[in-house]
Design a protein around this motif. Sequence first.
Motif, PDB file in Angstrom:
ATOM      1  N   GLU A 159       3.330   7.963  13.400  1.00  0.00           N
ATOM      2  CA  GLU A 159       3.626   7.125  12.255  1.00  0.00           C
ATOM      3  C   GLU A 159       2.573   7.375  11.194  1.00  0.00           C
ATOM      4  OE1 GLU A 159       3.643   3.441  14.246  1.00  0.00           O
ATOM      5  OE2 GLU A 159       5.664   3.693  15.028  1.00  0.00           O
ATOM      6  N   GLN A 160       2.980   7.254   9.926  1.00  0.00           N
ATOM      7  CA  GLN A 160       2.084   7.638   8.837  1.00  0.00           C
ATOM      8  C   GLN A 160       0.865   6.720   8.757  1.00  0.00           C
ATOM      9  OE1 GLN A 160       3.346   7.003   4.771  1.00  0.00           O
ATOM     10  NE2 GLN A 160       2.771   9.081   4.238  1.00  0.00           N
ATOM     11  N   THR A 161       1.132   5.415   8.707  1.00  0.00           N
ATOM     12  CA  THR A 161       0.041   4.459   8.712  1.00  0.00           C
ATOM     13  C   THR A 161       0.084   3.717  10.031  1.00  0.00           C
ATOM     14  OG1 THR A 161       0.203   4.167   6.344  1.00  0.00           O
ATOM     15  CG2 THR A 161      -0.989   2.491   7.555  1.00  0.00           C
ATOM     16  N   GLN A 162      -0.910   3.942  10.853  1.00  0.00           N
ATOM     17  CA  GLN A 162      -0.921   3.319  12.162  1.00  0.00           C
ATOM     18  C   GLN A 162      -1.792   2.064  12.117  1.00  0.00           C
ATOM     19  OE1 GLN A 162      -2.205   6.367  14.827  1.00  0.00           O
ATOM     20  NE2 GLN A 162      -0.268   7.457  14.728  1.00  0.00           N
ATOM     21  N   ILE A 163      -1.275   1.017  12.699  1.00  0.00           N
ATOM     22  CA  ILE A 163      -1.985  -0.246  12.722  1.00  0.00           C
ATOM     23  C   ILE A 163      -2.586  -0.429  14.109  1.00  0.00           C
ATOM     24  CG2 ILE A 163      -1.838  -2.722  12.325  1.00  0.00           C
ATOM     25  CD1 ILE A 163      -1.095  -1.094   9.893  1.00  0.00           C
ATOM     26  N   LYS A 164      -3.877  -0.662  14.145  1.00  0.00           N
ATOM     27  CA  LYS A 164      -4.552  -0.902  15.415  1.00  0.00           C
ATOM     28  C   LYS A 164      -5.016  -2.346  15.467  1.00  0.00           C
ATOM     29  CE  LYS A 164      -8.578   1.080  16.400  1.00  0.00           C
ATOM     30  NZ  LYS A 164      -9.513   2.130  16.829  1.00  0.00           N
ATOM     31  N   ALA A 165      -4.601  -3.077  16.489  1.00  0.00           N
ATOM     32  CA  ALA A 165      -5.017  -4.474  16.649  1.00  0.00           C
ATOM     33  C   ALA A 165      -6.265  -4.527  17.515  1.00  0.00           C
ATOM     34  CB  ALA A 165      -3.896  -5.283  17.276  1.00  0.00           C
ATOM     35  N   GLN A 166      -7.216  -5.308  17.070  1.00  0.00           N
ATOM     36  CA  GLN A 166      -8.502  -5.398  17.767  1.00  0.00           C
ATOM     37  C   GLN A 166      -8.858  -6.874  17.929  1.00  0.00           C
ATOM     38  OE1 GLN A 166     -12.125  -4.378  15.492  1.00  0.00           O
ATOM     39  NE2 GLN A 166     -12.579  -2.888  17.078  1.00  0.00           N
ATOM     40  N   GLY A 175       4.315  -1.261  13.117  1.00  0.00           N
ATOM     41  CA  GLY A 175       3.190  -0.340  13.017  1.00  0.00           C
ATOM     42  C   GLY A 175       3.518   0.909  12.237  1.00  0.00           C
ATOM     43  N   SER A 176       4.707   0.950  11.662  1.00  0.00           N
ATOM     44  CA  SER A 176       5.144   2.167  10.955  1.00  0.00           C
ATOM     45  C   SER A 176       5.046   1.971   9.447  1.00  0.00           C
ATOM     46  CB  SER A 176       6.573   2.525  11.355  1.00  0.00           C
ATOM     47  OG  SER A 176       7.432   1.435  11.066  1.00  0.00           O
ATOM     48  N   GLY A 177       3.838   1.715   8.969  1.00  0.00           N
ATOM     49  CA  GLY A 177       3.628   1.621   7.536  1.00  0.00           C
ATOM     50  C   GLY A 177       3.890   2.955   6.859  1.00  0.00           C
ATOM     51  N   GLY A 223       2.637  -2.568   6.967  1.00  0.00           N
ATOM     52  CA  GLY A 223       2.595  -2.890   8.388  1.00  0.00           C
ATOM     53  C   GLY A 223       2.558  -4.400   8.540  1.00  0.00           C
ATOM     54  N   VAL A 277      -0.050  -5.855   6.183  1.00  0.00           N
ATOM     55  CA  VAL A 277      -1.136  -4.899   6.008  1.00  0.00           C
ATOM     56  C   VAL A 277      -0.709  -3.791   5.047  1.00  0.00           C
ATOM     57  CG1 VAL A 277      -2.697  -3.296   7.185  1.00  0.00           C
ATOM     58  CG2 VAL A 277      -1.926  -5.379   8.340  1.00  0.00           C
ATOM     59  N   LEU A 333      -2.112  -0.273   2.710  1.00  0.00           N
ATOM     60  CA  LEU A 333      -3.134   0.757   2.537  1.00  0.00           C
ATOM     61  C   LEU A 333      -2.835   1.526   1.255  1.00  0.00           C
ATOM     62  CD1 LEU A 333      -5.627   2.244   3.605  1.00  0.00           C
ATOM     63  CD2 LEU A 333      -4.086   3.793   4.821  1.00  0.00           C
ATOM     64  N   TYR A 354       0.039  12.826   4.805  1.00  0.00           N
ATOM     65  CA  TYR A 354      -1.175  12.012   4.854  1.00  0.00           C
ATOM     66  C   TYR A 354      -0.993  10.961   5.950  1.00  0.00           C
ATOM     67  CZ  TYR A 354      -2.331  13.835   0.196  1.00  0.00           C
ATOM     68  OH  TYR A 354      -2.625  14.658  -0.870  1.00  0.00           O
ATOM     69  N   SER A 355      -2.050  10.648   6.633  1.00  0.00           N
ATOM     70  CA  SER A 355      -1.971   9.566   7.625  1.00  0.00           C
ATOM     71  C   SER A 355      -3.339   8.928   7.795  1.00  0.00           C
ATOM     72  CB  SER A 355      -1.450  10.079   8.974  1.00  0.00           C
ATOM     73  OG  SER A 355      -2.387  10.968   9.544  1.00  0.00           O
ATOM     74  N   ALA A 356      -3.332   7.719   8.262  1.00  0.00           N
ATOM     75  CA  ALA A 356      -4.571   6.984   8.493  1.00  0.00           C
ATOM     76  C   ALA A 356      -4.295   5.847   9.463  1.00  0.00           C
ATOM     77  CB  ALA A 356      -5.129   6.433   7.182  1.00  0.00           C
ATOM     78  N   THR A 357      -5.337   5.403  10.129  1.00  0.00           N
ATOM     79  CA  THR A 357      -5.228   4.261  11.043  1.00  0.00           C
ATOM     80  C   THR A 357      -6.018   3.094  10.474  1.00  0.00           C
ATOM     81  OG1 THR A 357      -4.987   5.684  12.976  1.00  0.00           O
ATOM     82  CG2 THR A 357      -5.705   3.429  13.372  1.00  0.00           C
ATOM     83  N   VAL A 358      -5.382   1.954  10.403  1.00  0.00           N
ATOM     84  CA  VAL A 358      -6.028   0.742   9.901  1.00  0.00           C
ATOM     85  C   VAL A 358      -6.199  -0.231  11.064  1.00  0.00           C
ATOM     86  CG1 VAL A 358      -5.770  -1.232   8.366  1.00  0.00           C
ATOM     87  CG2 VAL A 358      -5.095   1.038   7.586  1.00  0.00           C
ATOM     88  N   THR A 359      -7.391  -0.782  11.183  1.00  0.00           N
ATOM     89  CA  THR A 359      -7.684  -1.704  12.271  1.00  0.00           C
ATOM     90  C   THR A 359      -7.769  -3.133  11.748  1.00  0.00           C
ATOM     91  OG1 THR A 359      -8.919  -0.012  13.463  1.00  0.00           O
ATOM     92  CG2 THR A 359      -9.304  -2.287  14.112  1.00  0.00           C
ATOM     93  N   VAL A 360      -6.972  -3.987  12.324  1.00  0.00           N
ATOM     94  CA  VAL A 360      -7.028  -5.423  12.011  1.00  0.00           C
ATOM     95  C   VAL A 360      -7.739  -6.110  13.174  1.00  0.00           C
ATOM     96  CG1 VAL A 360      -5.683  -7.511  11.620  1.00  0.00           C
ATOM     97  CG2 VAL A 360      -4.950  -5.337  10.616  1.00  0.00           C
TER      98      VAL A 360
END
Lengths: 129, 157
Positions: free
Chosen positions: A111-118, B45-47, B68, B131, B133, B148-154
């Motif tokens: 997925e392009q923007t992956q969301i990680k829950a912490q 999770g597929s922003g 997201g 969320v 970006l 382009y891709s990136a991981t965002v942590t909440v």
Amino acid sequence: MLRSLAIPFLGMGLAASPASAQSMSPMRGEVTSFTDAFAVRVFPSNPYNKKIRIDVRVYDQNFQPVDAKIAPDSFMLGAEASRPVLVVVPFDGNNERKVRICTESVPFPNEQTQIKAQICGKFLGQRRF
Amino acid sequence: MKYCILTAGLAVAACSIAQPALAATGNVTFNGTVAAICTLVVTNGSGTMTVSPDLQSLSSHNAGGVAGTITATTTGNVAISIGAPTAITVPPADVTPITWAPTYSVAGAHTVAETGASSNLSTPGVDTVTVHLTGTKTGSDIFAAGNYSATVTVTCQ
């Protein structure tokens, strides 16, 4: 060392009886240790209805990694399941240490923007002589 | 007279049988503690980020972009925050700087306007965390064709 660890284990274990749909418990704790390390037992949970991979990490107050022993530090967890994870944190010469123990779900790939829950719990270890 | 005495005796016996037992009472005290708990469930999770017409913004805010979403359930006394994006990949043709800005907003039991800072969720409730970006180019720099891709942590803590 084993004797001093057993006391905080019991206290944390009672406060942290796992339930479904929790990401991690407890999220707060204070541990007294008579050795050069303190231990915390946390219970990451998988609130999803499918199996996911979970990583457990330890950070300081500035989210810098802490060299702690985590058993296990990465594992697969079934749907709505929970399991105990033992974390042993060294004092590194200090009389007390504040750490964050974090449960991190690994994002689903492709997925392009992956969301990680912490989910992070805040823990204070205090050393007694 | 005998009859009267016998009657009286029966009455005494009857009273003895009917005498109520001493009532024993006891109280059971229940105590419970609800600790600070936070559950984050990634519901989308597929922003998707799309590029702006001037090719200087790559964002989930742009037309066609998708944010997201996370469902946050908490007993209160926790804080939610968003971290800098990690695992960033850009196409080889993109060699100019990109400024990344992750943001989130909260709606539901709590209301938090879109921000990149930490927010306290002091009361219990269920919220939807949205969320976003955004990557931005400055000057004459523009985004290049490619993935382009990136991981965002909440984080909830």
